[in-house]
Design a protein around this motif. Structure first.
Motif, PDB file in Angstrom:
ATOM      1  N   VAL A 731       0.822  -1.222   0.000  1.00 32.01           N
ATOM      2  CA  VAL A 731       0.000   0.000   0.000  1.00 32.01           C
ATOM      3  C   VAL A 731       0.847   1.260   0.000  1.00 32.01           C
ATOM      4  CG1 VAL A 731      -1.898  -1.146   1.150  1.00 32.01           C
ATOM      5  CG2 VAL A 731      -0.180   0.013   2.533  1.00 32.01           C
ATOM      6  N   ALA A 734       0.888   5.193   2.680  1.00 30.64           N
ATOM      7  CA  ALA A 734      -0.432   5.760   2.937  1.00 30.64           C
ATOM      8  C   ALA A 734      -0.464   6.416   4.310  1.00 30.64           C
ATOM      9  CB  ALA A 734      -1.491   4.661   2.863  1.00 30.64           C
ATOM     10  N   ALA A 741      -5.297   0.882   5.436  1.00 35.26           N
ATOM     11  CA  ALA A 741      -5.028   1.120   4.017  1.00 35.26           C
ATOM     12  C   ALA A 741      -5.397  -0.098   3.178  1.00 35.26           C
ATOM     13  CB  ALA A 741      -3.555   1.475   3.827  1.00 35.26           C
ATOM     14  N   LEU A 742      -5.065  -1.314   3.696  1.00 34.62           N
ATOM     15  CA  LEU A 742      -5.406  -2.540   2.976  1.00 34.62           C
ATOM     16  C   LEU A 742      -6.913  -2.729   2.908  1.00 34.62           C
ATOM     17  CD1 LEU A 742      -4.373  -5.060   1.536  1.00 34.62           C
ATOM     18  CD2 LEU A 742      -4.299  -6.215   3.761  1.00 34.62           C
ATOM     19  N   LYS A 743      -7.605  -2.447   4.022  1.00 35.22           N
ATOM     20  CA  LYS A 743      -9.065  -2.557   4.037  1.00 35.22           C
ATOM     21  C   LYS A 743      -9.684  -1.623   3.009  1.00 35.22           C
ATOM     22  CE  LYS A 743      -9.635  -3.789   8.930  1.00 35.22           C
ATOM     23  NZ  LYS A 743     -10.108  -3.283  10.242  1.00 35.22           N
ATOM     24  N   SER A 744      -9.161  -0.387   2.920  1.00 37.11           N
ATOM     25  CA  SER A 744      -9.702   0.585   1.967  1.00 37.11           C
ATOM     26  C   SER A 744      -9.524   0.103   0.534  1.00 37.11           C
ATOM     27  CB  SER A 744      -9.009   1.935   2.149  1.00 37.11           C
ATOM     28  OG  SER A 744      -9.259   2.459   3.439  1.00 37.11           O
ATOM     29  N   ARG A 745      -8.344  -0.461   0.257  1.00 38.80           N
ATOM     30  CA  ARG A 745      -8.083  -0.937  -1.105  1.00 38.80           C
ATOM     31  C   ARG A 745      -9.014  -2.116  -1.446  1.00 38.80           C
ATOM     32  NH1 ARG A 745      -2.221  -2.013  -3.743  1.00 38.80           N
ATOM     33  NH2 ARG A 745      -2.254   0.254  -3.592  1.00 38.80           N
ATOM     34  N   ILE A 746      -9.148  -3.043  -0.524  1.00 44.63           N
ATOM     35  CA  ILE A 746     -10.019  -4.207  -0.768  1.00 44.63           C
ATOM     36  C   ILE A 746     -11.468  -3.760  -0.926  1.00 44.63           C
ATOM     37  CG2 ILE A 746     -10.954  -6.315   0.252  1.00 44.63           C
ATOM     38  CD1 ILE A 746      -8.197  -6.761   1.529  1.00 44.63           C
ATOM     39  N   ALA A 748     -12.582  -0.901  -2.004  1.00 45.28           N
ATOM     40  CA  ALA A 748     -12.760  -0.246  -3.298  1.00 45.28           C
ATOM     41  C   ALA A 748     -12.871  -1.271  -4.416  1.00 45.28           C
ATOM     42  CB  ALA A 748     -11.586   0.706  -3.560  1.00 45.28           C
ATOM     43  N   GLN A 749     -12.058  -2.323  -4.339  1.00 49.22           N
ATOM     44  CA  GLN A 749     -12.111  -3.371  -5.359  1.00 49.22           C
ATOM     45  C   GLN A 749     -13.432  -4.134  -5.294  1.00 49.22           C
ATOM     46  OE1 GLN A 749      -8.526  -5.572  -4.556  1.00 49.22           O
ATOM     47  NE2 GLN A 749      -7.279  -4.288  -5.897  1.00 49.22           N
ATOM     48  N   GLU A 752     -16.147  -2.046  -6.863  1.00 48.78           N
ATOM     49  CA  GLU A 752     -16.029  -2.066  -8.317  1.00 48.78           C
ATOM     50  C   GLU A 752     -16.597  -3.370  -8.885  1.00 48.78           C
ATOM     51  OE1 GLU A 752     -15.124  -0.752 -12.151  1.00 48.78           O
ATOM     52  OE2 GLU A 752     -15.213   0.322 -10.235  1.00 48.78           O
TER      53      GLU A 752
END
Length: 890
Positions: A731, A734, A741-746, A748-749, A752
């Motif tokens: 990440v 961040a 940060a990892l939770k936010s990325r997951i 968002a995916q 999508e």
């Protein structure tokens, strides 16, 4: 004879025997301790079984109890009779007095007669009472002693009847204590008889003459010999009596049915209020209301004692009891949850005698409500499965009855309405087969008591609380494959019983110690100890693998693996802290429902109704480690009277554990106080650190937390640190923490992917709708009914249902048949507009079409679904849809 309330009868009985030198002992749990042969406690003597067998000694020789009992499974099963007879119950209370080698027949008979007939006590008219004695047979003589003792207290000879072994000889099992018994009967009067117009004598009418007390005289020990059973007089004969509270209440309150006593009338009236049923005549005579009242008592006490609804064992029986009560509420017209409200009615009526109900009522009510809601969903699923094929097959109908709780009378009525002969014979056959399977599958049913070799042994002196080593322990017995042997040779495995040991045996969730046995030279290891347990109370069996020959009579030193013991103690002490912290964070309803403490980790099961949130887990972990950092002394109080421990010290008794009259109390400051016989650290600081590593569901209403302590926790933190380093590299720099940060990325995916999935579904539906835009014009008409069949492979079942609704709307009146194939499997859905369900039903249509693709199905008259296995036949089946509809239209 003066009127007495049920509560007064219970108290008077116990007070009478206290006056005769008996110890008042609180009812044991409905879950039998250390007796795998019983589903539920079903008699007053269950908690004293080991005392009668000589395996346990108490500090008293006389006892009296009011024991809560359940008979609704296994050999003793009254479930189907409850509500339809005067005296059958699932839950009942058994009043009893017991003598363990103290007084015998003379006093037992005198006490019983005094309590029943004395004006100071129950004051029953002696002309209403009859007694029976054992008439004798080829192995046991007539019970002349009991006969004479009854005469001595004033019973006339014409009221003493002699009966055979079936009625008047009691045995604990094929072997063990046994003896004749005397039963006391009360004459309810001619109006209570099988035929009130006929005046029948004693022995001719079970409805009129009701047994109220059974006095069992344990005077023989039965053994099996090649020549047959052998009965040897016991050196210390004992007494076991039982009098059903509900029955004696009906006598003293001058009513014919137990359900008319004050033990039931408030509950029946509450059931009437909650169901809002219109009842013709006396509500106390309504079978459904009686069933609800009885089953509410059973469910409340069973759940309070730790049993939870499940699909096997005790939980399965509880589920059947609850669902039977709920179903009778539905028969009275109440389809909304109501049974959970009955829990509070039971608490109000019985909380004085059983104070634990006051604390557990909220928890119990939540369990019952959850079961009511689940049963409603299950019934809805069952309705979808019910079709003509099901109703024609007794076995299929029983599956609906057993799996979905579908009422039998509901299915019988549905079959009659459809003009189908219900297969009652097949249903009863399937029911008998299932009952046989249930009896066989009950885990305790096939378990036997400990091997006889253990029963004759002296108790092992446990010295492991204060020392990890005991020198000069004598080998009392060696057991291999359940049989006593004179020696174990090098390489052989077996059990070693010693007269003294430092090894803790499996108990209270703590696993037994491991270590070594040394020879009497104190240097040579003769066996590796792999664990220890207690096959009978007080006897420690060490599971060993011999390194050298070990013989009965040898002297050995017991040496516990200290590192393993200390690691186990850290986890066990951590369990106490965890239990208290969970109660502090989640609420006082949290109760231990099981645990496992070994050297590697701790596992703690507890009562709770939803998953524990991450924030709550962190709060629990913080509280535990605050207690660890305080380094509070872990204090063990020994030989504490159990009443003092529970009522004065506030110690928590744990589910499933069996406690004697004097107990060990483990106290950690003011934070935790529990009854516990395990081993613990000297202070909380020795735990080092406690790390929670998992939370999950065990069953309905039971959660599980797993944790690590000491070096195990340290290693867990190291693994976590390694993960953080990897996440950090993914990440980048961040501003958030690596985890956030990892939770936010997951997240968002995932969002999508959801967006893309929605767009794909919309495209599929649009394509399918376009392909049938001219649906009305392409429909075929048969016998005045429009039939539209269409293949829609791109859609899932949910989309197919939506399309069926859309197409029915376009047709206005007609039948829609949709089929789809995916990965070789076929899905079919049939929809019939409401105006046509009287002519043709969707369930019948889908059943015939499904048969063409190697499947079956059913459902409601307006909507039905099916599956199949022959995707290649789908087009042909859809092509025949119009013909199927034509053939079904009357």
């Amino acid at each position: 004879m003066n009127y007495r309330s049920g509560s007064q009868i219970r108290e008077d009985f116990l007070r009478f025997f206290e006056g005769k030198g008996h110890r008042r002992v609180h009812s044991s749990s409905l879950v039998p301790a250390n007796d795998p042969t019983l589903l539920f406690t079903n008699a007053g003597m269950n908690q004293f079984k080991d005392v009668f067998l000589g395996l346990e000694k108490r500090e008293y020789t006389r006892a009296t109890t009011s024991q809560k009992c359940v008979r609704a499974g296994g050999k003793h099963n009254d479930l189907e009779n409850v509500g339809f007879t005067r005296r059958h119950h699932t839950f009942f209370e058994m009043l009893g007095n017991f003598s363990f080698g103290d007084y015998f027949k003379k006093d037992a008979i005198a006490y019983a007669w005094e309590l029943l007939t004395s004006k100071e006590w129950f004051g029953i008219d002696t002309s209403k009472l009859y007694v029976t004695i054992f008439e004798g047979d080829e192995s046991v003589p007539r019970d002349a002693e009991a006969y004479q003792f009854w005469l001595d207290v004033g019973v006339t000879a014409d009221r003493i009847y002699e009966m055979g072994a079936k009625d008047n000889f009691w045995a604990m099992g094929e072997t063990g204590p046994c003896g004749p018994c005397s039963e006391i009967y009360y004459d309810l009067g001619q109006e209570a008889g099988d035929d009130p117009a006929v005046n029948k004598s004693f022995g001719e009418d079970d409805s009129r003459y009701v047994e109220i007390w059974n006095l069992v005289f344990m005077q023989f020990d039965r053994t099996v010999t090649p020549g047959g059973p052998l009965l040897t007089p016991l050196p210390k004969p004992s007494i076991d009596t039982g009098m059903g509270l509900e029955r004696i209440a009906s006598v003293l309150q001058s009513v014919l049915s137990n359900f008319e006593t004050d033990l039931f009338t408030p509950l029946i009236k509450k059931a009437h209020e909650l169901t809002a049923a219109t009842i013709e005549g006396d509500v106390l005579q309504n079978a459904s209301l009686r069933i609800i009242a009885d089953h509410a008592r059973a469910a409340t006490f069973l759940i309070s004692d730790g049993v939870l609804p499940a699909n096997e064992g005790r939980g399965y029986v509880l589920r059947k009891i609850m669902r039977r009560g709920i179903r009778h509420g539905r028969l009275l017209g109440q389809e909304k949850p109501f049974m959970h409200e009955m829990v509070y009615a039971v608490r109000d009526e019985m909380g004085a005698a059983y104070p634990e109900l006051k604390e557990s009522a909220d928890r119990v009510a939540k369990v019952v409500l959850a079961e009511e809601q689940q049963f409603a969903r299950t019934l809805e699923l069952g309705l979808r499965q019910m079709n003509e094929e099901t109703l024609r097959s007794g076995a299929a109908a029983f599956k609906l009855y057993e799996t979905f709780g579908m009422p039998l009378d509901f299915m019988v009525d549905a079959a009659r309405d459809a003009g189908i002969a219900f297969d009652m014979e097949g249903f009863e056959r399937a029911k008998e087969e299932e009952q046989a399977r249930a009896r066989a599958s009950w885990k305790g049913g096939s378990q036997k008591s400990a091997a006889p070799v253990y029963r004759e042994l002296a108790k092992t002196e446990f010295e492991g609380y204060s020392s990890l080593k005991v020198e000069g322990a004598k080998v009392l017995a060696l057991v291999k494959d359940g049989e006593g042997v004179p020696a174990l040779k090098a390489g052989e495995t077996g059990d070693v019983v010693l007269d003294a040991t430092s090894f803790y045996a499996d108990s209270g969730g703590q696993v037994g110690d491991i270590g070594w046995l040394y020879s009497d030279d104190h240097n040579t290891v003769v066996a590796d100890v792999l664990g220890a347990n207690k096959p009978v109370q007080g006897v420690f069996a060490h599971r060993v693998k011999a390194r050298e020959t070990l013989a009965v009579g040898d002297t050995v030193d017991t040496v516990v693996n200290g590192d393993n013991r200390r690691a186990t103690e850290r986890n066990h002490t951590g369990t106490h802290l965890l239990h208290a912290a969970l109660r502090e964070v989640l609420g006082k309803h949290v109760k231990q429902a099981g645990s496992l403490n070994d050297a590697t980790r701790l596992r703690f099961d507890f009562s709770h109704f939803s998953g524990v949130a991450e924030e709550e887990m962190q709060q629990v972990e913080d509280i535990v480690n605050q207690q660890v950092l305080k380094n509070t002394r872990v204090e063990t109080l020994v030989d504490v009277p159990i009443d003092v421990a529970v009522n004065e010290l506030g110690a928590m008794a744990l589910f499933g554990e069996k406690y004697g009259d004097r107990v060990r109390v483990v106290k950690i400051g003011d934070f935790s106080t529990e009854l516990c016989g395990g081993t613990h650290t000297g202070a909380t600081g020795e735990i080092g650190l406690l790390k929670l590593v998992g939370e999950s569901s065990v069953s309905s209403g039971v959660r599980r937390v797993e944790a690590l302590s000491g070096t195990g926790a340290l290693n867990e933190f190291r693994r976590g640190y390694d993960v953080i380093r990897v996440v950090g590299s993914l990440v980048g720099g961040a501003a958030e923490s690596p985890a956030d940060a990892l939770k936010s990325r997951i997240a968002a995916q995932e969002e999508e992917m959801k967006k893309l999935k929605r767009e794909l579904e919309q495209v599929r539906m649009k394509a399918a709708s376009s392909s049938v835009a001219d649906a009305a014009s392409s429909a075929v008409e048969v016998k005045g009914v429009k039939v539209l069949s269409q293949r829609v492979d791109a859609l899932d079942k949910s989309q197919m249902r939506n399309l069926v609704d859309e197409l029915r709307g376009k047709l206005g009146s007609g039948v829609v048949v949709l089929g789809a194939a995916s990965e070789g499997k076929v899905s079919l859905i049939v929809g019939v507009t409401k105006d046509l369900t009287g002519k043709v039903q969707a369930g019948k249509i889908v059943g015939q079409i499904a048969a063409l693709v190697g499947g079956k199905g059913g459902g409601r008259p307006d909507l039905a679904e099916a599956g199949g296995s022959d995707a290649g036949a789908l087009d042909g089946a859809l092509g025949k849809a119009a013909g199927v509809v034509e053939g079904l239209i009357a």
